[in-house]
Design a protein around this motif. Structure first.
Motif, PDB file in Angstrom:
ATOM      1  N   ILE A  16       0.830  -1.195   0.000  1.00 47.69           N
ATOM      2  CA  ILE A  16       0.000   0.000   0.000  1.00 47.69           C
ATOM      3  C   ILE A  16       0.869   1.251   0.000  1.00 47.69           C
ATOM      4  O   ILE A  16       2.007   1.236   0.466  1.00 47.69           O
ATOM      5  CB  ILE A  16      -0.973   0.038   1.204  1.00 47.69           C
ATOM      6  N   ARG A  17       0.290   2.308  -0.542  1.00 46.56           N
ATOM      7  CA  ARG A  17       0.925   3.625  -0.527  1.00 46.56           C
ATOM      8  C   ARG A  17      -0.035   4.551   0.211  1.00 46.56           C
ATOM      9  O   ARG A  17      -1.168   4.757  -0.217  1.00 46.56           O
ATOM     10  CB  ARG A  17       1.182   4.098  -1.953  1.00 46.56           C
ATOM     11  N   VAL A  18       0.430   5.079   1.360  1.00 49.88           N
ATOM     12  CA  VAL A  18      -0.412   5.890   2.238  1.00 49.88           C
ATOM     13  C   VAL A  18      -0.141   7.368   1.974  1.00 49.88           C
ATOM     14  O   VAL A  18       1.000   7.814   2.092  1.00 49.88           O
ATOM     15  CB  VAL A  18      -0.130   5.556   3.722  1.00 49.88           C
ATOM     16  N   PRO A  19      -1.185   8.141   1.626  1.00 48.62           N
ATOM     17  CA  PRO A  19      -0.990   9.578   1.396  1.00 48.62           C
ATOM     18  C   PRO A  19      -0.489  10.283   2.656  1.00 48.62           C
ATOM     19  O   PRO A  19      -0.805   9.883   3.773  1.00 48.62           O
ATOM     20  CB  PRO A  19      -2.391  10.080   1.026  1.00 48.62           C
ATOM     21  N   GLN A  20       0.264  11.342   2.454  1.00 51.62           N
ATOM     22  CA  GLN A  20       0.893  12.061   3.556  1.00 51.62           C
ATOM     23  C   GLN A  20      -0.119  12.597   4.564  1.00 51.62           C
ATOM     24  O   GLN A  20       0.156  12.637   5.756  1.00 51.62           O
ATOM     25  CB  GLN A  20       1.746  13.197   2.995  1.00 51.62           C
ATOM     26  N   HIS A  21      -1.328  12.965   4.137  1.00 52.82           N
ATOM     27  CA  HIS A  21      -2.305  13.522   5.077  1.00 52.82           C
ATOM     28  C   HIS A  21      -2.851  12.476   6.055  1.00 52.82           C
ATOM     29  O   HIS A  21      -3.572  12.822   6.982  1.00 52.82           O
ATOM     30  CB  HIS A  21      -3.446  14.251   4.344  1.00 52.82           C
ATOM     31  N   TYR A  22      -2.483  11.201   5.897  1.00 56.34           N
ATOM     32  CA  TYR A  22      -2.871  10.164   6.858  1.00 56.34           C
ATOM     33  C   TYR A  22      -1.728   9.759   7.787  1.00 56.34           C
ATOM     34  O   TYR A  22      -1.863   8.824   8.562  1.00 56.34           O
ATOM     35  CB  TYR A  22      -3.405   8.918   6.142  1.00 56.34           C
ATOM     36  N   TYR A  23      -0.597  10.460   7.734  1.00 52.97           N
ATOM     37  CA  TYR A  23       0.549  10.104   8.577  1.00 52.97           C
ATOM     38  C   TYR A  23       0.224  10.153  10.061  1.00 52.97           C
ATOM     39  O   TYR A  23       0.789   9.411  10.837  1.00 52.97           O
ATOM     40  CB  TYR A  23       1.722  11.036   8.301  1.00 52.97           C
ATOM     41  N   VAL A  79      -6.137   5.231   0.193  1.00 50.76           N
ATOM     42  CA  VAL A  79      -4.862   4.521   0.232  1.00 50.76           C
ATOM     43  C   VAL A  79      -4.760   3.695  -1.042  1.00 50.76           C
ATOM     44  O   VAL A  79      -5.694   2.985  -1.413  1.00 50.76           O
ATOM     45  CB  VAL A  79      -4.788   3.615   1.487  1.00 50.76           C
ATOM     46  N   ASP A  80      -3.635   3.809  -1.735  1.00 45.93           N
ATOM     47  CA  ASP A  80      -3.443   3.065  -2.981  1.00 45.93           C
ATOM     48  C   ASP A  80      -3.056   1.627  -2.683  1.00 45.93           C
ATOM     49  O   ASP A  80      -2.084   1.373  -1.967  1.00 45.93           O
ATOM     50  CB  ASP A  80      -2.337   3.706  -3.828  1.00 45.93           C
ATOM     51  N   LEU A  81      -3.820   0.681  -3.227  1.00 48.19           N
ATOM     52  CA  LEU A  81      -3.467  -0.736  -3.150  1.00 48.19           C
ATOM     53  C   LEU A  81      -2.619  -1.029  -4.382  1.00 48.19           C
ATOM     54  O   LEU A  81      -3.133  -1.188  -5.480  1.00 48.19           O
ATOM     55  CB  LEU A  81      -4.717  -1.614  -3.137  1.00 48.19           C
ATOM     56  N   MET A  82      -1.301  -1.077  -4.182  1.00 50.11           N
ATOM     57  CA  MET A  82      -0.386  -1.232  -5.304  1.00 50.11           C
ATOM     58  C   MET A  82      -0.316  -2.680  -5.784  1.00 50.11           C
ATOM     59  O   MET A  82      -0.178  -2.933  -6.967  1.00 50.11           O
ATOM     60  CB  MET A  82       1.014  -0.745  -4.914  1.00 50.11           C
ATOM     61  N   GLN A  83      -0.391  -3.626  -4.838  1.00 48.67           N
ATOM     62  CA  GLN A  83      -0.376  -5.045  -5.175  1.00 48.67           C
ATOM     63  C   GLN A  83      -1.184  -5.796  -4.131  1.00 48.67           C
ATOM     64  O   GLN A  83      -1.157  -5.449  -2.951  1.00 48.67           O
ATOM     65  CB  GLN A  83       1.052  -5.599  -5.195  1.00 48.67           C
ATOM     66  N   VAL A  84      -1.874  -6.832  -4.567  1.00 50.57           N
ATOM     67  CA  VAL A  84      -2.603  -7.722  -3.671  1.00 50.57           C
ATOM     68  C   VAL A  84      -2.381  -9.136  -4.197  1.00 50.57           C
ATOM     69  O   VAL A  84      -2.574  -9.397  -5.383  1.00 50.57           O
ATOM     70  CB  VAL A  84      -4.124  -7.415  -3.650  1.00 50.57           C
ATOM     71  N   ALA A  85      -1.959 -10.049  -3.310  1.00 46.94           N
ATOM     72  CA  ALA A  85      -1.700 -11.425  -3.735  1.00 46.94           C
ATOM     73  C   ALA A  85      -1.695 -12.341  -2.521  1.00 46.94           C
ATOM     74  O   ALA A  85      -1.626 -11.879  -1.381  1.00 46.94           O
ATOM     75  CB  ALA A  85      -0.356 -11.516  -4.453  1.00 46.94           C
ATOM     76  N   ILE A  86      -1.742 -13.631  -2.765  1.00 43.55           N
ATOM     77  CA  ILE A  86      -1.527 -14.607  -1.702  1.00 43.55           C
ATOM     78  C   ILE A  86      -0.089 -14.415  -1.221  1.00 43.55           C
ATOM     79  O   ILE A  86       0.821 -14.237  -2.031  1.00 43.55           O
ATOM     80  CB  ILE A  86      -1.739 -16.047  -2.217  1.00 43.55           C
ATOM     81  N   ALA A  87       0.129 -14.417   0.098  1.00 44.36           N
ATOM     82  CA  ALA A  87       1.462 -14.157   0.658  1.00 44.36           C
ATOM     83  C   ALA A  87       2.510 -15.046   0.010  1.00 44.36           C
ATOM     84  O   ALA A  87       2.297 -16.232  -0.206  1.00 44.36           O
ATOM     85  CB  ALA A  87       1.453 -14.374   2.165  1.00 44.36           C
ATOM     86  N   GLY A  88       3.638 -14.434  -0.316  1.00 41.87           N
ATOM     87  CA  GLY A  88       4.748 -15.158  -0.919  1.00 41.87           C
ATOM     88  C   GLY A  88       4.680 -15.250  -2.426  1.00 41.87           C
ATOM     89  O   GLY A  88       5.608 -15.731  -3.062  1.00 41.87           O
ATOM     90  N   SER A  89       3.583 -14.779  -3.036  1.00 42.72           N
ATOM     91  CA  SER A  89       3.459 -14.941  -4.482  1.00 42.72           C
ATOM     92  C   SER A  89       3.696 -13.652  -5.264  1.00 42.72           C
ATOM     93  O   SER A  89       3.619 -13.671  -6.478  1.00 42.72           O
ATOM     94  CB  SER A  89       2.078 -15.504  -4.840  1.00 42.72           C
TER      95      SER A  89
END
Length: 200
Positions: A16-23, A79-89
């Motif tokens: 994930i990439r979290v925008p600065q305004h959520y820090y 929040v940007d979901l850059m990648q989603v996968a089964i863990a390790g894949s």
């Protein structure tokens, strides 16, 4: 027949990439407390005061509807979901985003020795009947990468954890560092502090 709603699924790995305004918001802590997930931070890059987004590689464990609802929550925040996968894949390819790491992610200043003198140095500064904040810089050694430390603080000790800075490289060759704030009542902070002593 297995009940789909109650069965846990294989861990899900998300970048994930979290925008600065959520820090200043406890986004990861809310994933744990609101959706009853176990969240292990596998890599992190968050620089306090920077205008860049924060990045996290997270491993989520829970029931399917909890995972789906947590991903919807993140998307609702922007929040940007850059990648989603089964863990390790997750495999690097030309379409994947490389994980940005900078050694300037943490608050700078003179390093101070962490104290184990809870009773004499920290406890007197905490009010018993209200929510307090405790700021820490926490080192997670490479030997503890597999342990969901933040998740344990939230689910077992009832504190809210806000990550204000982070440097945890994805290659597991170096120790990771987190600047965190713990929010809770005095007994919750004391129990959390005792738990964190295991990682010193």
């Amino acid at each position: 027949m297995t009940n789909f709603k109650s069965a846990k699924i294989a861990p899900i790995h998300i970048r994930i990439r979290v925008p600065q305004h959520y820090y200043r918001q406890p986004v990861i802590s809310r994933l744990i407390s609101r959706y009853n997930l176990t969240v292990n931070i596998k890599a992190a890059s968050l620089a306090a005061g920077e205008k860049h987004c924060g990045w996290f590689d997270l491993e989520l464990q829970g029931k399917p509807e909890q995972v789906v609802n947590s991903l919807s929550y993140l998307q609702g925040l922007g929040v940007d979901l850059m990648q989603v996968a089964i863990a390790g894949s997750i495999q690097p390819n030309q379409d994947s985003y490389s994980f940005p790491i900078s050694d300037s992610n943490l608050a700078t200043g003179e390093p101070t020795a962490i104290t184990s003198e809870w009773g004499t140095q920290i406890y007197p500064q905490i009010s018993n009947n209200q929510t307090n904040r405790l700021r820490l810089q926490l080192c997670i050694s490479k030997n503890h990468y597999h342990k969901p430390v933040i998740s344990e603080l939230v689910s077992s000790y009832g504190v809210t954890v806000n990550i204000t800075g982070a440097l945890l490289k994805p290659d597991v060759q170096d120790d990771g560092w987190f600047d965190i704030e713990l929010w809770g009542r005095s007994e919750q902070l004391f129990s959390s502090w005792s738990y964190l002593q295991n990682f010193l």
